[in-house]
Design a protein around this motif. Structure first.
Motif, PDB file in Angstrom:
ATOM      1  N   MET A   1       0.824  -1.210   0.000  1.00 49.11           N
ATOM      2  CA  MET A   1       0.000   0.000   0.000  1.00 49.11           C
ATOM      3  C   MET A   1       0.861   1.264   0.000  1.00 49.11           C
ATOM      4  O   MET A   1       0.514   2.236  -0.666  1.00 49.11           O
ATOM      5  N   VAL A   2       2.000   1.242   0.707  1.00 48.39           N
ATOM      6  CA  VAL A   2       2.840   2.454   0.708  1.00 48.39           C
ATOM      7  C   VAL A   2       3.335   2.779  -0.700  1.00 48.39           C
ATOM      8  O   VAL A   2       3.442   3.950  -1.070  1.00 48.39           O
TER       9      VAL A   2
ATOM     10  N   ILE B   1     -11.809   8.613  -1.565  1.00 45.97           N
ATOM     11  CA  ILE B   1     -11.515   7.439  -0.727  1.00 45.97           C
ATOM     12  C   ILE B   1     -10.232   7.723   0.057  1.00 45.97           C
ATOM     13  O   ILE B   1      -9.501   8.673  -0.245  1.00 45.97           O
ATOM     14  N   SER B   2      -9.954   6.877   1.050  1.00 45.91           N
ATOM     15  CA  SER B   2      -8.670   6.929   1.743  1.00 45.91           C
ATOM     16  C   SER B   2      -7.855   5.709   1.316  1.00 45.91           C
ATOM     17  O   SER B   2      -8.430   4.682   0.943  1.00 45.91           O
ATOM     18  N   ALA B   3      -6.539   5.835   1.406  1.00 40.48           N
ATOM     19  CA  ALA B   3      -5.673   4.719   1.026  1.00 40.48           C
ATOM     20  C   ALA B   3      -6.089   3.470   1.797  1.00 40.48           C
ATOM     21  O   ALA B   3      -6.244   3.507   3.011  1.00 40.48           O
ATOM     22  N   GLY B   4      -6.285   2.373   1.073  1.00 41.70           N
ATOM     23  CA  GLY B   4      -6.683   1.125   1.720  1.00 41.70           C
ATOM     24  C   GLY B   4      -8.162   0.806   1.547  1.00 41.70           C
ATOM     25  O   GLY B   4      -8.561  -0.350   1.643  1.00 41.70           O
TER      26      GLY B   4
ATOM     27  N   GLY C   1      -2.663  -6.610  -5.109  1.00 45.15           N
ATOM     28  CA  GLY C   1      -2.868  -5.931  -3.834  1.00 45.15           C
ATOM     29  C   GLY C   1      -3.662  -4.637  -3.919  1.00 45.15           C
ATOM     30  O   GLY C   1      -3.868  -3.964  -2.910  1.00 45.15           O
ATOM     31  N   LEU C   2      -4.119  -4.260  -5.104  1.00 42.51           N
ATOM     32  CA  LEU C   2      -4.950  -3.056  -5.191  1.00 42.51           C
ATOM     33  C   LEU C   2      -6.305  -3.365  -4.548  1.00 42.51           C
ATOM     34  O   LEU C   2      -6.914  -4.383  -4.877  1.00 42.51           O
ATOM     35  N   PRO C   3      -6.748  -2.511  -3.617  1.00 36.86           N
ATOM     36  CA  PRO C   3      -8.003  -2.815  -2.907  1.00 36.86           C
ATOM     37  C   PRO C   3      -9.231  -2.686  -3.816  1.00 36.86           C
ATOM     38  O   PRO C   3      -9.837  -1.629  -3.929  1.00 36.86           O
ATOM     39  N   ILE C   4      -9.570  -3.777  -4.478  1.00 34.20           N
ATOM     40  CA  ILE C   4     -10.773  -3.818  -5.320  1.00 34.20           C
ATOM     41  C   ILE C   4     -11.709  -4.833  -4.687  1.00 34.20           C
ATOM     42  O   ILE C   4     -11.290  -5.944  -4.363  1.00 34.20           O
TER      43      ILE C   4
ATOM     44  N   ALA D   1       2.330   5.984  -2.915  1.00 32.37           N
ATOM     45  CA  ALA D   1       3.399   6.859  -3.419  1.00 32.37           C
ATOM     46  C   ALA D   1       3.183   7.252  -4.884  1.00 32.37           C
ATOM     47  O   ALA D   1       3.768   8.227  -5.366  1.00 32.37           O
ATOM     48  N   MET D   2       2.335   6.512  -5.595  1.00 24.13           N
ATOM     49  CA  MET D   2       2.070   6.859  -7.001  1.00 24.13           C
ATOM     50  C   MET D   2       1.254   8.148  -7.119  1.00 24.13           C
ATOM     51  O   MET D   2       1.227   8.783  -8.167  1.00 24.13           O
ATOM     52  N   GLU D   3       0.580   8.506  -6.018  1.00 24.28           N
ATOM     53  CA  GLU D   3      -0.355   9.624  -6.053  1.00 24.28           C
ATOM     54  C   GLU D   3       0.262  10.883  -6.675  1.00 24.28           C
ATOM     55  O   GLU D   3      -0.390  11.581  -7.445  1.00 24.28           O
TER      56      GLU D   3
END
Ligand SMILES: *Cc1c(COP(=O)(O)O)cnc(C)c1O
Length: 496
Positions: free
Chosen positions: A40-41, A254-257, A282-285, A45-47
């Motif tokens: 997730m970090v 949304i928030s990360a996660g 690991g992308l939260p879908i 970080a891509m943001e």
């Protein structure tokens, strides 16, 4: 990272090999041996990175025989400003819990540019890595969007040549115009007397003609395909799921996660499969919604576990989804069966011999826990275009409208109001006639595609993609129409 065939009968190969070959030797599709994980970090970080750097983060996980610098050269060339504008894939917030990811800001105004602008760069580098010295001849049978996107991607790319066949009366006026005006020293375009299936059959016959390919091999030519079975076309599509997610964080949605849903207008199952890979990484879908038009073979499959292509084929106003055999489903079956290549090969053989197969109940359970299937008819598609335009002033093309309407059905059935991203796969101008029909509720005059572009612009104020407007003035370079049994000859006569 190495690649295996979904049918399990070939050796492990590098990504360069998988991309150069396209199809595995046993008739299966190349898949990564394992799915890389992103933390997730690293996603977060891509943001603050541009799209090209987000792409490198994801591609590096899969294309491990490419260096970071090589990938940077590839993506910078593919997603350059003069091709995609400042932001290649904007996420537009249309209402409280729905964003639309516009994947059509590339040169041909359809989402296929996302992959087909990058593929030629990956392919030519892959050829060097695998020691391929022959010229690669890309053969494409197209029902419209793929042909033009592949032409734009491969035009004047060193070491390649591209020959496209389209059904002469089976594509839209704009699509035809886009193809017959294509410039480039290494491009050739032919209309076929017949439908898309005739064109596709012709290309398959050429691929299957061993004597012909042996002879050409000696003369320095190797055939390849730009179809979505090629790993080099699938992997660029994983990127924009990550990109959309971090843009939703950026927009404060949304928030990360947080887990979100995606809805994907689906044909060959390439686009949505890329979303599934993103999730496995690991992308939260939470859910991937598979939206179909009246050719609803995938909806039935997700609901029942039976894939049955023995059914009527409908020509719809979302033609890029008019498809009865979704090739990339084979990759999903490989994953949900935990890499049981024998089982996958059996399913595919049954589809080929009997026209259908049924997956076992464990596979079906896994599929249903990840995917939701819904289909949308023509009236519903048009109704969605006009209603969303009047409610939110957002103009969608027919494919995007199928996805939007499918999402509404999902929300109605499940009451799941999770933030959801609709993948938008074409500019409304690419299907201006149907979009105008939806807005005005009446048939539009045929045979005057540019008048319709201007009319849609006058009614909505939405900008016409400048490249599409320019088509009117471009000279026709490819006017030849040939019988479908003369395709082989056309290829032989036009190798350069
Ligand atoms: C190709 C295409 C689709 C379908 O994508 P798949 O990857 O084949 O599922 C949807 N919409 C448009 C506009 C397309 O060109």
């Amino acid at each position: 990272m190495l690649y295996v065939s979904t049918r399990g009968k070939t050796d492990l190969v590098s990504s360069a090999h998988a991309i150069t070959r396209g199809l595995a030797g046993d008739g299966g599709l190349f898949v990564p041996q394992n799915i890389p994980a992103m933390r997730m970090v690293d996603i977060k970080a891509m943001e603050h990175k541009p799209y090209t750097e987000r792409a490198i983060d994801v591609l590096l996980q899969y294309l491990t025989d490419f260096s970071e610098d090589e990938l940077r050269e590839c993506v910078n060339a593919a997603y350059a400003k003069d091709k995609f504008g400042d932001n290649p894939v904007p996420l537009v917030q249309v209402n409280e819990n729905t964003g639309v990811l516009e994947l059509w800001h590339g040169p041909t105004s359809a989402f296929k540019d996302m992959a087909l602008q990058l593929l030629p760069h990956l392919l030519t580098r892959s050829m060097k890595k695998t020691g391929e010295t022959n010229k690669v001849v890309i053969l494409v049978a197209t029902s419209g969007d793929t042909g033009k996107a592949a032409l734009e991607g491969f035009a004047d790319v060193e070491g390649t040549q591209i020959i496209v066949f389209y059904p002469s009366e089976g594509v839209s006026d704009i699509q035809k115009r886009q193809m017959i005006t294509q410039a480039g020293k290494n491009v050739k375009v032919f209309g076929i007397e017949g439908n898309f299936d005739d064109a596709q059959r012709g290309v398959k016959e050429i691929f299957g003609n061993k004597a012909m390919s042996d002879e050409l091999e000696k003369k320095g030519y190797t055939f390849s395909s730009a179809n979505s079975i090629n790993w080099g076309r699938l992997v660029p599509q994983i990127v924009y799921y990550f990109s959309a997610y971090v843009d939703a964080i950026k927009a404060g949605k949304i928030s990360a996660g947080d887990a979100i849903n995606f809805v994907v207008p689906t044909g060959n199952f390439g686009d949505i499969l890329a979303g599934y890979y993103a999730k496995l990484m690991g992308l939260p879908i939470d859910r991937l919604l598979c939206a179909s038009n009246s050719n609803n073979v995938l909806t039935d499959f997700i609901n029942s576990g039976v894939y049955d292509k023995r059914r009527d084929f409908y020509k719809t106003i979302s033609p890029s989804m008019d498809i009865l055999v979704s090739s990339n489903l084979e990759r999903l079956l490989y994953n949900v069966s935990d890499g049981d290549a024998v089982r996958v090969a059996e399913y595919m053989q049954r589809l080929n011999n009997e026209g259908f197969y049924q997956v076992d109940s464990d596979d079906l359970k896994r599929i249903q826990s990840e995917f939701f299937g819904a289909w949308v008819d023509e009236l519903e598609t048009k109704e969605a275009i006009s209603r969303i335009y009047s409610d939110y002033h957002y103009l969608m093309d027919t494919h995007t409208a199928v996805a939007w309407r499918a999402l509404e059905k999902y929300r109605f059935l499940t009451s799941d109001e999770t933030y959801t991203i609709v993948l938008s796969t074409a500019s409304p101008y690419k299907f201006a006639d149907s979009v105008l029909e939806a807005l005005d509720d009446k048939e539009q005059p045929k045979g005057e595609p540019f008048a319709l572009l201007h009319k849609l612009n006058e009614e909505t104020g939405v900008e016409i993609p400048p490249r599409m407007l320019a088509l009117e003035e471009l000279p026709v370079l490819h006017s030849e129409v040939i019988p479908s049994d003369k395709m082989e000859l056309a290829v032989m006569k036009n190798l350069v």
